[in-house]
Design an enzyme around this catalytic site. Sequence first.
Site, PDB file in Angstrom:
ATOM      1  N   GLN A   1     103.365  45.001  24.678  1.00 55.23           N
ATOM      2  CA  GLN A   1     102.181  45.756  24.254  1.00 55.23           C
ATOM      3  C   GLN A   1     102.195  47.134  24.894  1.00 55.23           C
ATOM      4  OE1 GLN A   1      98.515  42.894  24.439  1.00 55.23           O
ATOM      5  NE2 GLN A   1      99.986  42.173  25.933  1.00 55.23           N
ATOM      6  N   ASN A   2     103.152  47.354  25.777  1.00 59.99           N
ATOM      7  CA  ASN A   2     103.126  48.594  26.545  1.00 59.99           C
ATOM      8  C   ASN A   2     103.654  49.771  25.737  1.00 59.99           C
ATOM      9  OD1 ASN A   2     102.151  47.057  28.582  1.00 59.99           O
ATOM     10  ND2 ASN A   2     104.057  46.963  29.741  1.00 59.99           N
ATOM     11  N   ILE A   3     103.132  50.927  26.095  1.00 59.86           N
ATOM     12  CA  ILE A   3     103.538  52.148  25.407  1.00 59.86           C
ATOM     13  C   ILE A   3     104.228  53.083  26.393  1.00 59.86           C
ATOM     14  CG2 ILE A   3     101.801  51.974  23.595  1.00 59.86           C
ATOM     15  CD1 ILE A   3      99.969  53.761  25.204  1.00 59.86           C
ATOM     16  N   ASP A   4     104.636  52.537  27.521  1.00 62.59           N
ATOM     17  CA  ASP A   4     105.239  53.388  28.556  1.00 62.59           C
ATOM     18  C   ASP A   4     106.761  53.487  28.426  1.00 62.59           C
ATOM     19  OD1 ASP A   4     106.255  50.956  29.635  1.00 62.59           O
ATOM     20  OD2 ASP A   4     104.496  50.732  30.930  1.00 62.59           O
ATOM     21  N   HIS A  55     102.655  47.637  19.938  1.00 63.01           N
ATOM     22  CA  HIS A  55     101.578  48.615  19.800  1.00 63.01           C
ATOM     23  C   HIS A  55     102.112  50.026  19.624  1.00 63.01           C
ATOM     24  CE1 HIS A  55      98.589  45.557  21.725  1.00 63.01           C
ATOM     25  NE2 HIS A  55      98.887  45.277  20.494  1.00 63.01           N
ATOM     26  N   ASN A  62     101.229  36.025  35.942  1.00 63.75           N
ATOM     27  CA  ASN A  62     100.106  36.953  35.868  1.00 63.75           C
ATOM     28  C   ASN A  62      99.204  36.741  37.077  1.00 63.75           C
ATOM     29  OD1 ASN A  62      99.146  38.961  33.915  1.00 63.75           O
ATOM     30  ND2 ASN A  62      97.284  37.726  33.787  1.00 63.75           N
ATOM     31  N   PRO A 117      98.493  52.286  35.954  1.00 59.66           N
ATOM     32  CA  PRO A 117      97.408  51.302  36.017  1.00 59.66           C
ATOM     33  C   PRO A 117      97.306  50.478  34.746  1.00 59.66           C
ATOM     34  CG  PRO A 117      96.562  53.575  36.202  1.00 59.66           C
ATOM     35  CD  PRO A 117      98.017  53.672  35.925  1.00 59.66           C
ATOM     36  N   ASP A 118      96.871  49.240  34.853  1.00 56.99           N
ATOM     37  CA  ASP A 118      96.600  48.450  33.648  1.00 56.99           C
ATOM     38  C   ASP A 118      95.214  48.837  33.134  1.00 56.99           C
ATOM     39  OD1 ASP A 118      94.797  47.138  35.268  1.00 56.99           O
ATOM     40  OD2 ASP A 118      95.899  45.254  35.348  1.00 56.99           O
ATOM     41  N   PHE A 119      94.743  48.133  32.141  1.00 55.41           N
ATOM     42  CA  PHE A 119      93.446  48.461  31.568  1.00 55.41           C
ATOM     43  C   PHE A 119      92.305  47.871  32.359  1.00 55.41           C
ATOM     44  CE2 PHE A 119      93.996  49.545  26.812  1.00 55.41           C
ATOM     45  CZ  PHE A 119      94.453  50.799  27.187  1.00 55.41           C
ATOM     46  N   ARG A 120      92.449  46.592  32.692  1.00 55.67           N
ATOM     47  CA  ARG A 120      91.252  45.867  33.072  1.00 55.67           C
ATOM     48  C   ARG A 120      91.117  45.525  34.543  1.00 55.67           C
ATOM     49  NH1 ARG A 120      92.929  44.651  28.090  1.00 55.67           N
ATOM     50  NH2 ARG A 120      91.475  45.212  26.422  1.00 55.67           N
ATOM     51  N   CYS A 124     100.374  63.590  11.375  1.00 52.95           N
ATOM     52  CA  CYS A 124      99.016  64.095  11.159  1.00 52.95           C
ATOM     53  C   CYS A 124      98.122  62.950  10.693  1.00 52.95           C
ATOM     54  CB  CYS A 124      99.053  65.195  10.111  1.00 52.95           C
ATOM     55  SG  CYS A 124      97.443  65.678   9.501  1.00 52.95           S
ATOM     56  N   GLY A 129     102.153  39.640  32.806  1.00 49.53           N
ATOM     57  CA  GLY A 129     101.320  40.835  33.017  1.00 49.53           C
ATOM     58  C   GLY A 129     100.427  41.192  31.853  1.00 49.53           C
ATOM     59  N   SER A 148      96.552  40.124  29.890  1.00 54.09           N
ATOM     60  CA  SER A 148      95.325  39.337  29.869  1.00 54.09           C
ATOM     61  C   SER A 148      95.194  38.556  28.564  1.00 54.09           C
ATOM     62  CB  SER A 148      94.110  40.257  30.048  1.00 54.09           C
ATOM     63  OG  SER A 148      94.055  41.196  28.991  1.00 54.09           O
TER      64      SER A 148
HETATM   65  P1  CNA Z   1      95.266  44.241  30.564  1.00 53.11           P
HETATM   66  O1  CNA Z   1      94.220  43.694  29.683  1.00 53.11           O
HETATM   67  O2  CNA Z   1      94.914  45.366  31.477  1.00 53.11           O
HETATM   68  O3  CNA Z   1      95.816  43.020  31.443  1.00 53.11           O
HETATM   69  C1  CNA Z   1      96.777  43.198  32.452  1.00 53.11           C
HETATM   70  C2  CNA Z   1      96.975  41.880  33.136  1.00 53.11           C
HETATM   71  O4  CNA Z   1      98.039  42.022  34.054  1.00 53.11           O
HETATM   72  C3  CNA Z   1      95.772  41.384  33.903  1.00 53.11           C
HETATM   73  O5  CNA Z   1      95.525  40.038  33.535  1.00 53.11           O
HETATM   74  C4  CNA Z   1      96.192  41.487  35.370  1.00 53.11           C
HETATM   75  O6  CNA Z   1      95.692  40.437  36.148  1.00 53.11           O
HETATM   76  C5  CNA Z   1      97.676  41.403  35.281  1.00 53.11           C
HETATM   77  N1  CNA Z   1      98.411  42.112  36.324  1.00 53.11           N
HETATM   78  C6  CNA Z   1      98.187  43.345  36.820  1.00 53.11           C
HETATM   79  N2  CNA Z   1      99.123  43.674  37.737  1.00 53.11           N
HETATM   80  C7  CNA Z   1      99.968  42.605  37.814  1.00 53.11           C
HETATM   81  C8  CNA Z   1     101.137  42.327  38.570  1.00 53.11           C
HETATM   82  N3  CNA Z   1     101.666  43.218  39.436  1.00 53.11           N
HETATM   83  N4  CNA Z   1     101.737  41.128  38.397  1.00 53.11           N
HETATM   84  C9  CNA Z   1     101.245  40.205  37.531  1.00 53.11           C
HETATM   85  N5  CNA Z   1     100.139  40.424  36.784  1.00 53.11           N
HETATM   86  C10 CNA Z   1      99.519  41.622  36.920  1.00 53.11           C
HETATM   87  O7  CNA Z   1      96.544  44.715  29.742  1.00 53.11           O
HETATM   88  P2  CNA Z   1      97.199  44.065  28.437  1.00 53.11           P
HETATM   89  O8  CNA Z   1      98.543  44.650  28.344  1.00 53.11           O
HETATM   90  O9  CNA Z   1      97.023  42.611  28.382  1.00 53.11           O
HETATM   91  O10 CNA Z   1      96.254  44.692  27.312  1.00 53.11           O
HETATM   92  C11 CNA Z   1      96.766  45.153  26.183  1.00 53.11           C
HETATM   93  C12 CNA Z   1      96.646  46.683  26.038  1.00 53.11           C
HETATM   94  C13 CNA Z   1      96.786  47.452  27.317  1.00 53.11           C
HETATM   95  C14 CNA Z   1      97.790  47.166  25.217  1.00 53.11           C
HETATM   96  O11 CNA Z   1      97.325  47.632  24.000  1.00 53.11           O
HETATM   97  C15 CNA Z   1      98.484  48.289  25.993  1.00 53.11           C
HETATM   98  O12 CNA Z   1      98.855  49.346  25.158  1.00 53.11           O
HETATM   99  C16 CNA Z   1      97.502  48.742  26.977  1.00 53.11           C
HETATM  100  N6  CNA Z   1      98.055  49.389  28.198  1.00 53.11           N
HETATM  101  C17 CNA Z   1      99.367  49.697  28.334  1.00 53.11           C
HETATM  102  C18 CNA Z   1      99.848  50.271  29.508  1.00 53.11           C
HETATM  103  C19 CNA Z   1     101.315  50.579  29.634  1.00 53.11           C
HETATM  104  O13 CNA Z   1     101.958  50.932  28.656  1.00 53.11           O
HETATM  105  N7  CNA Z   1     101.888  50.427  30.848  1.00 53.11           N
HETATM  106  C20 CNA Z   1      98.978  50.539  30.558  1.00 53.11           C
HETATM  107  C21 CNA Z   1      97.626  50.204  30.379  1.00 53.11           C
HETATM  108  C22 CNA Z   1      97.188  49.647  29.195  1.00 53.11           C
HETATM  109 ZN    ZN Z   2      98.189  67.383   8.046  1.00 53.73          ZN
END
Ligand code: CNA
Ligand code: ZN
Length: 278
Positions: free
Chosen positions: A118-121, A138, A234, A45-48, A146, A209, A211
């Site tokens: 930005q992903n950590i996956d 990130h 997006n 899942p994404d964050f928002r 530690c 992908g 925000s």
């Molecule tokens: P966010 O703020 O959750 O935004 C995600 C964006 O992606 C939104 O604008 C959605 O509309 C859009 N979106 C979702 N699904 C799709 C799709 N299938 N196709 C196109 N667009 C889509 O996440 P950001 O990455 O912008 O925010 C930054 C944070 C989220 C970072 O610090 C990450 O570490 C953190 N994060 C990472 C993961 C991961 O590693 N997979 C998961 C969740 C959060």
């Molecule tokens: Zn220590």
Amino acid sequence: PDDVEIHELLKGKDIASIAKYMKSKHCKNVFIMAGAGISTSAGIPDFRSPKTGLYSNLAKLNLPFPEAVFEINFFRKNPVPFYTLAHELAPGKFRPTLTHSFIRLLSEKGLLHTHFTQNIDTLERRAGVPDEDIIEAHGSFATQRCIDCGEPYDGDEIKRKIKGKEIPYCNVCQGLVKPDIVFYGEGLPDEFHLAAPSLKNADLLFVMGTSLTVHPFAGLTRLVPRRCPRVLVNLELAGDIGSRTNDVTILRECDIAVRELARELGWEEDLDKLWEET
Ligand code: CNA
Ligand code: ZN
């Protein structure tokens, strides 16, 4: 004259015109900025996004507010939500998406300059995007230390702890151990700051992908030259993409958009092959 030509190629503001531009002599250095949305179709899942977003799921963990999962002061008091998330994201559970394979394909076609994520996956690594092309802005789960004395902690050991839903503590001072994921208020890795200026050589920027709400990452969009097309893929508008004359916004799912783009480029078979092999 180049500027006029580039503008002409992009005029359609759609996937076909992006492909036309990519095939032209003007497009040599392609950059990507990515976020959680390139991994949602893998099941992360994404964050928002409402309902399915991590934030709404983490609500079950009694977080005072969702961002707390990445706040160092909250982590000190209660590391359980962060380690629950780490457990969720453990490598092996998720398969890279078609979009990750498209990024690899860009690299194989000699077009990818740098992929900022930005992903950590770590799905881009697992899709076979070369390590040297990836900037994990990130941080990642590759190393950990530690939070009190800074002592590094063994990688295999933390994997065992995360798998067993245990919290890792420092062998020297008993402080909490944290993977080198960038928490709110922490600086981004040196690699990020070293790589960012190269965006001034960008011929094309994909923003996929994300925000574009997290800084300083979001600010990268402004480092590319004005004539460089910025393509947002997006589900919703993000940041200031669309405000420059060569910007293109594709408000679709990434996997669908990259397939269509690959088709326009004559790469669809290559893309499917890469993805199937992953
Ligand atoms: P966010 O703020 O959750 O935004 C995600 C964006 O992606 C939104 O604008 C959605 O509309 C859009 N979106 C979702 N699904 C799709 C799709 N299938 N196709 C196109 N667009 C889509 O996440 P950001 O990455 O912008 O925010 C930054 C944070 C989220 C970072 O610090 C990450 O570490 C953190 N994060 C990472 C993961 C991961 O590693 N997979 C998961 C969740 C959060
Ligand atoms: Zn220590």
